[in-house]
Structure formats: C-alpha cells, structure tokens
Write a protein that holds these residues in place. Sequence first.
Motif, PDB file in Angstrom:
ATOM      1  N   MET A   2       0.837  -1.208   0.000  1.00  0.00           N
ATOM      2  CA  MET A   2       0.000   0.000   0.000  1.00  0.00           C
ATOM      3  C   MET A   2       0.872   1.259   0.000  1.00  0.00           C
ATOM      4  N   GLU A   3       2.021   1.216   0.684  1.00  0.00           N
ATOM      5  CA  GLU A   3       2.933   2.379   0.642  1.00  0.00           C
ATOM      6  C   GLU A   3       3.445   2.603  -0.781  1.00  0.00           C
ATOM      7  N   LEU A   4       3.746   1.502  -1.455  1.00  0.00           N
ATOM      8  CA  LEU A   4       4.244   1.641  -2.830  1.00  0.00           C
ATOM      9  C   LEU A   4       3.125   2.135  -3.746  1.00  0.00           C
ATOM     10  N   PHE A   5       1.890   1.684  -3.479  1.00  0.00           N
ATOM     11  CA  PHE A   5       0.750   2.204  -4.253  1.00  0.00           C
ATOM     12  C   PHE A   5       0.573   3.707  -3.986  1.00  0.00           C
ATOM     13  N   ARG A   6       0.789   4.117  -2.739  1.00  0.00           N
ATOM     14  CA  ARG A   6       0.689   5.546  -2.406  1.00  0.00           C
ATOM     15  C   ARG A   6       1.712   6.351  -3.226  1.00  0.00           C
ATOM     16  N   ARG A   7       2.900   5.750  -3.383  1.00  0.00           N
ATOM     17  CA  ARG A   7       3.966   6.397  -4.136  1.00  0.00           C
ATOM     18  C   ARG A   7       3.547   6.655  -5.583  1.00  0.00           C
ATOM     19  N   TRP A   8       2.728   5.763  -6.150  1.00  0.00           N
ATOM     20  CA  TRP A   8       2.246   5.969  -7.532  1.00  0.00           C
ATOM     21  C   TRP A   8       0.913   6.719  -7.560  1.00  0.00           C
ATOM     22  N   GLY A   9       0.400   7.076  -6.403  1.00  0.00           N
ATOM     23  CA  GLY A   9      -0.873   7.809  -6.347  1.00  0.00           C
ATOM     24  C   GLY A   9      -2.103   6.938  -6.541  1.00  0.00           C
ATOM     25  N   VAL A  10      -2.001   5.635  -6.291  1.00  0.00           N
ATOM     26  CA  VAL A  10      -3.188   4.783  -6.496  1.00  0.00           C
ATOM     27  C   VAL A  10      -3.732   4.179  -5.193  1.00  0.00           C
ATOM     28  N   ALA A  67       4.161   3.035   9.534  1.00  0.00           N
ATOM     29  CA  ALA A  67       3.880   2.864   8.104  1.00  0.00           C
ATOM     30  C   ALA A  67       3.070   4.030   7.557  1.00  0.00           C
ATOM     31  N   ALA A  68       3.311   4.343   6.285  1.00  0.00           N
ATOM     32  CA  ALA A  68       2.560   5.409   5.622  1.00  0.00           C
ATOM     33  C   ALA A  68       1.156   4.960   5.252  1.00  0.00           C
ATOM     34  N   GLU A  69       0.922   3.653   5.268  1.00  0.00           N
ATOM     35  CA  GLU A  69      -0.394   3.100   4.914  1.00  0.00           C
ATOM     36  C   GLU A  69      -0.600   1.825   5.718  1.00  0.00           C
ATOM     37  N   THR A  76      -3.384   2.271  10.707  1.00  0.00           N
ATOM     38  CA  THR A  76      -3.837   3.613  10.319  1.00  0.00           C
ATOM     39  C   THR A  76      -3.283   4.657  11.297  1.00  0.00           C
ATOM     40  N   GLY A  77      -2.566   5.636  10.775  1.00  0.00           N
ATOM     41  CA  GLY A  77      -2.035   6.720  11.614  1.00  0.00           C
ATOM     42  C   GLY A  77      -0.825   6.324  12.443  1.00  0.00           C
ATOM     43  N   ASP A  78      -0.401   5.080  12.364  1.00  0.00           N
ATOM     44  CA  ASP A  78       0.745   4.582  13.137  1.00  0.00           C
ATOM     45  C   ASP A  78       2.037   5.065  12.475  1.00  0.00           C
ATOM     46  N   HIS A 114       9.686   5.180   8.844  1.00  0.00           N
ATOM     47  CA  HIS A 114       8.594   6.089   8.503  1.00  0.00           C
ATOM     48  C   HIS A 114       8.198   6.938   9.695  1.00  0.00           C
ATOM     49  N   ARG A 115       7.722   8.119   9.447  1.00  0.00           N
ATOM     50  CA  ARG A 115       7.026   8.889  10.485  1.00  0.00           C
ATOM     51  C   ARG A 115       6.067   9.872   9.836  1.00  0.00           C
ATOM     52  N   TRP A 116       5.060  10.224  10.629  1.00  0.00           N
ATOM     53  CA  TRP A 116       4.093  11.235  10.177  1.00  0.00           C
ATOM     54  C   TRP A 116       4.622  12.600  10.574  1.00  0.00           C
ATOM     55  N   LEU A 117       4.651  13.530   9.622  1.00  0.00           N
ATOM     56  CA  LEU A 117       5.107  14.888   9.927  1.00  0.00           C
ATOM     57  C   LEU A 117       3.936  15.710  10.452  1.00  0.00           C
ATOM     58  N   ALA A 118       2.746  15.366  10.008  1.00  0.00           N
ATOM     59  CA  ALA A 118       1.490  15.966  10.466  1.00  0.00           C
ATOM     60  C   ALA A 118       0.432  14.941  10.066  1.00  0.00           C
ATOM     61  N   PRO A 119      -0.779  15.016  10.604  1.00  0.00           N
ATOM     62  CA  PRO A 119      -1.783  14.023  10.196  1.00  0.00           C
ATOM     63  C   PRO A 119      -1.939  13.999   8.676  1.00  0.00           C
ATOM     64  N   GLY A 120      -1.788  12.845   8.096  1.00  0.00           N
ATOM     65  CA  GLY A 120      -1.941  12.689   6.643  1.00  0.00           C
ATOM     66  C   GLY A 120      -0.702  13.082   5.849  1.00  0.00           C
ATOM     67  N   ASP A 121       0.308  13.650   6.509  1.00  0.00           N
ATOM     68  CA  ASP A 121       1.503  14.127   5.811  1.00  0.00           C
ATOM     69  C   ASP A 121       2.667  13.183   6.147  1.00  0.00           C
ATOM     70  N   SER A 122       2.901  12.238   5.253  1.00  0.00           N
ATOM     71  CA  SER A 122       3.921  11.213   5.491  1.00  0.00           C
ATOM     72  C   SER A 122       5.299  11.732   5.081  1.00  0.00           C
ATOM     73  N   LEU A 123       6.307  11.346   5.833  1.00  0.00           N
ATOM     74  CA  LEU A 123       7.696  11.644   5.440  1.00  0.00           C
ATOM     75  C   LEU A 123       7.928  11.178   4.000  1.00  0.00           C
ATOM     76  N   TYR A 124       7.352  10.032   3.660  1.00  0.00           N
ATOM     77  CA  TYR A 124       7.569   9.471   2.318  1.00  0.00           C
ATOM     78  C   TYR A 124       7.035  10.380   1.206  1.00  0.00           C
ATOM     79  N   ASP A 125       6.012  11.193   1.536  1.00  0.00           N
ATOM     80  CA  ASP A 125       5.455  12.076   0.508  1.00  0.00           C
ATOM     81  C   ASP A 125       6.452  13.154   0.091  1.00  0.00           C
ATOM     82  N   HIS A 126       7.517  13.298   0.876  1.00  0.00           N
ATOM     83  CA  HIS A 126       8.506  14.351   0.595  1.00  0.00           C
ATOM     84  C   HIS A 126       9.741  13.809  -0.109  1.00  0.00           C
ATOM     85  N   LEU A 127       9.752  12.511  -0.413  1.00  0.00           N
ATOM     86  CA  LEU A 127      10.916  11.933  -1.096  1.00  0.00           C
ATOM     87  C   LEU A 127      10.802  12.181  -2.599  1.00  0.00           C
TER      88      LEU A 127
END
Length: 504
Positions: A50-58, A104-106, A99-101, A421-434
């Motif tokens: 699911m994290e890898l799917f998030r990376r592709w936006g799906v 993991a980003a997902e 969820t929210g842990d 992994h860590r959440w920078l803010a709710p819904g804002d994953s560190l991974y989203d910034h890579l």
Amino acid sequence: MTVLIAGGGPVGLATALELAHHGVASLVVEPRAEVSWLRPRAKTTSARTMELFRRWGVADRVRERAALPVSWSDQAVFTTGLLGREVTRFHGCFGLDLTGDDRAAEPGQQIGQPAIEQVLREAVAASPHARLETGWTLIGLVEDGDGVTATLSGLDGATREVRADYLVGADGAWSKVREAIGVVYEGSADERPNFNIVFRAPGLAERVPHGPAIHYWVLDPEQPGLVGRMDLDDLWWCIAQGVTQEVGEADPLRLVRALVGDAIDAEIVATDPWKAKLLLAERYGTRRVFLAGDAAHLNPPWGGHGFNTGIGDAVNLGWKLAAVLSGWAPATLLDSYEAERRPIAARTIEEAARNMATLAPELSDPRLTGDDAEFAAARPAVARAVQESKDGEFHSLDLVLGYSYRGSSLVTGDVGGRLDHRWLAPGDSLYDHLGRGFTLVGDLDRPETEEFVKAAAEEGVPLETFHHRLGGLALVRPDQHVAWTAGTPGSAKEVLRRAIGHPR
Ligand SMILES: Cc1cc2nc3c(=O)[nH]c(=O)nc-3n(C[C@H](O)[C@H](O)[C@H](O)COP(=O)(O)OP(=O)(O)OC[C@H]3O[C@@H](n4cnc5c(N)ncnc54)[C@H](O)[C@@H]3O)c2cc1C
C-alpha cells in the motif's frame, strides 16, 4: 519499445507503473481482455504494498474499490464453523491496524486481486508512458547485445514481433519467458490439495456470531478450512482443505455447508482448485531479460505474501531499468536486482512454509465439535496451539516492512532497510517528501549535503533533499531504502557511484 513486459497480472502492471513513475515507456502484453473476477486469489495487500501504491498515487483508489473497508476488521477468528463456537482470535492482523501509526505510511488492505488489477489497469491506461495491449501472448524471444525481439501471438493466431531494449517476464507460474531463457524453478510442492469456492449466501452474514473478521478458520476435522467475506453484501469465499478437484467439483455446496456448519442455501459462483508451491527460480534473468513475481518465485499463500513480494520485485527492477535507460546508471546496476530480491523471496518462502506447517487440519480436534463439556475441555490447548503456531502468519511486519538489502553491493555500511517512517502531520507522510530519484533526508546543515549535491550533479544522478530535524542524514534510494547514513566512511562520490551500481 523501451521495455516490453510479458504478463499483465499485478506484477507486470506494477512494473509498468514503476517505469512510468520515472518517465520510462513500456508496453505490457497480456492475453486476458478482462481481469478474472471469479478467481479472487490474493486478498491480502500488505502495508508495504500500500505504501508503494501511495507512491504511484493509487492507494486511495485501491481503498475506494475495496469491498471491505480497512476499518471494518483486523481480526482472524478460529472457530468450529462459521456459525459455530469460537476457539480463539487474533487482533491487528496483516498490518490492518496501522492507520495513523508512525511505523507505516499506509495500513494493509483486504481486497480481491481482480479489483487490484483493475485499478492498476486503469492507472496504466491513464499514464502517458505505459500501455497495455490485451489479446496477446508472448510465444518466443531472441536476445542479442542491443535488446530483445519477442514474438507475440494474437487471439486469431496471427503473430507479430516487438523489439525492446529490455524484457520483463511477469507472466506467472508457467512463465514462457523463464522457459525461453532456460531458467528452472528449484524447490518443492505441498501435495495437500485445496479447493477454493466463491459463493453467494443472502442472509448468512447476520447469522455469524463472531462479529466482523477477515478470516474465519474452521477447525472441524470433518472439513477444515477458511471462510471470509468478499464484500459486505452476500458474497463469500472459502478454502476447503484436503479436498481434490474431483471431490470439490462433484459437490461444492456440501463443502460450503460443512464449513459454515449449517445446511444453508448458497449459490456456487466459482471454484478454483490449487496446491501450494515452494519454488524459486535459480536465476532472475540474463543481461536483457528479467523475471519478476510468480515467474521468479512461488510461495504458499499462508501469510499473504505472494503478490506482495512481486510488487517489491517490480519496484526494485523498475527503478533500476529506468536509471539505466535514462542514462544515469551503468548496466551493471541491473545485476543487483537478483542479488537483492532473490534472498527476500527465499526468506518469504521459508516463512510461508512455516505458516503452512500448521493449518486447520493440524489444529482441529474432534472434541471441539462435541458437546459443551468436550468443547470446554479441548479448547484451552487448541487455543494455545493456535496462538503459538499462527501468530507469525498474522503478524509479520518484521518481514513485510523489515526486509533489508543490507550487504547489497549498492549499500554502504550497515543499512539497506526501508527508511524509518514517520508522520510529519496528520496525513503528511515523510515518504510524501521523497523525490523520484535519490533523496538526501535529515539534517541538511551537515557538511556531507554539499558533497552529495555536487557528486550527484557530476554523475547526473537525480537527487532531491529534504530537511527534517530528527538528526542524522540518510541517502534514500528511489525505492525508499537507505543506501548510506552519515558517519559511514567513504566520500559522497564513492557512496553515490556505488548506489547506482558502479562496480566497487
Ligand atoms: C488461493 C490463493 C491465494 C492467494 N492469496 C494471496 C494473498 O493473500 N496475498 C498475496 O500476496 N498473494 C496471494 N496469492 C498469490 C498471488 O495470487 C500471486 O502471487 C500473484 O497473482 C502473482 O502475480 P503475477 O503478476 O506475478 O502473476 P499472475 O497473477 O499469474 O499474472 C501473470 C499474467 O501473465 C499472463 N501471461 C501468462 N503467460 C503469458 C505469456 N506467455 N505472455 C503474456 N502474458 C502471459 C497471465 O494471463 C497473467 O495475467 C494467492 C494465490 C492463491 C492461488
């Protein structure tokens, strides 16, 4: 064509999406015009996938299409029958509780394989780089120094040739690509037969006394197996264990009734006999042809790792092919695909084999289906045996999130795992910034930052930077694995050249 992918199952489509993520063109050829709605097979999508799917936006689309929302249940219940008595249960299965842990980003997701394939097909259709052509089967290939010429056969028997720089065989267990490059599987098969049934049973859900669960394991020695919901309407799946195709096809309704524990009315929608395999390709490819997914490894479905391991292959191979084809990495980078992924598949097969060693038939006890006193007498020992033998099957984050490429020739020092992994803010994953290429993550005020930025510019390697205050500095690969951390000896240039596959 840049990359030809034989097989439009989940792994072939994922390979195309990973290449597209890096702007590299591919063509996926696949015989099936439609996904196989009546063969649900994989249902466990791991948190990592699911994290890898998030990376592709799906990832969001996968969740929208899942008939069972992730919040619906994270439990597996062991019973004497779907409508019978509970023996014990597991919570937090398959990373569904993440969820929210911060880990993991997902969270994971329960969703039938055809629904995943449909989402991936749509993503390929929407991509300017990837293309899927159905109605075509690869029947042969010739590899030379510059590329591969594949022969495809259409539905009407007409053939055509496609020329590509690289070919990925994601064509499943009976891989024609594997056969064509002369690679064989090593390993064994479990001789115990299994019989899958999809059935429709209106009103059954309201009668289940155990509450929502993703698996209901049936520990009845007369007919052991598993039952689960396909959706929140009337559609169910079950696996009858120890049942041959012949016996299963003769009377599937009898098996459904045995697992449910009542003579319910049910419509049999589909059946699918299978045996578990423990097979690993001796090699993962040649210079220009690579195997991914089931074409490279088959493992028993217990623990739900099969297709998830294949998505890991797709990402590992995809970014490397993209790097070579985009001209910023040498072709030697591709040697690391087998070196990094084959040991992961071997470990996954081992873990799935451990899960398979104790299934419902082994855990069943005839006293469980006896009167109340017999059930009460048998239950504690069975519950203990279940908890001891099955915990690793439902709680395997050490493998799913924890596998590492430590020791790989691309990695400098004692790292190689997925970036914490860590959440920078709710819904804002560190991974989203890579970035899509490499990313330098952490304390950018450290002196190494400038060295890496300079080395990346000289080597033409795409490198982004992301500052965050948690101390340290890490070089993160396109697949979110760590290639280096500050404090490890070696110049930035050496580290970076190593990470893109230059020989040491
Ligand atoms: C009962 C069961 C339950 C399972 N449960 C899980 C689970 O919970 N979680 C999990 O992760 N995995 C599970 N699996 C495993 C999972 O189904 C497979 O690992 C997954 O399908 C592998 O994907 P793939 O894309 O590599 O191969 P496939 O899905 O087999 O796709 C291969 C594709 O190649 C196409 N093809 C074949 N030959 C050619 C050719 N010559 N040219 C072009 N195309 C070709 C086929 O049509 C197919 O679409 C389960 C499997 C079974 C049997």
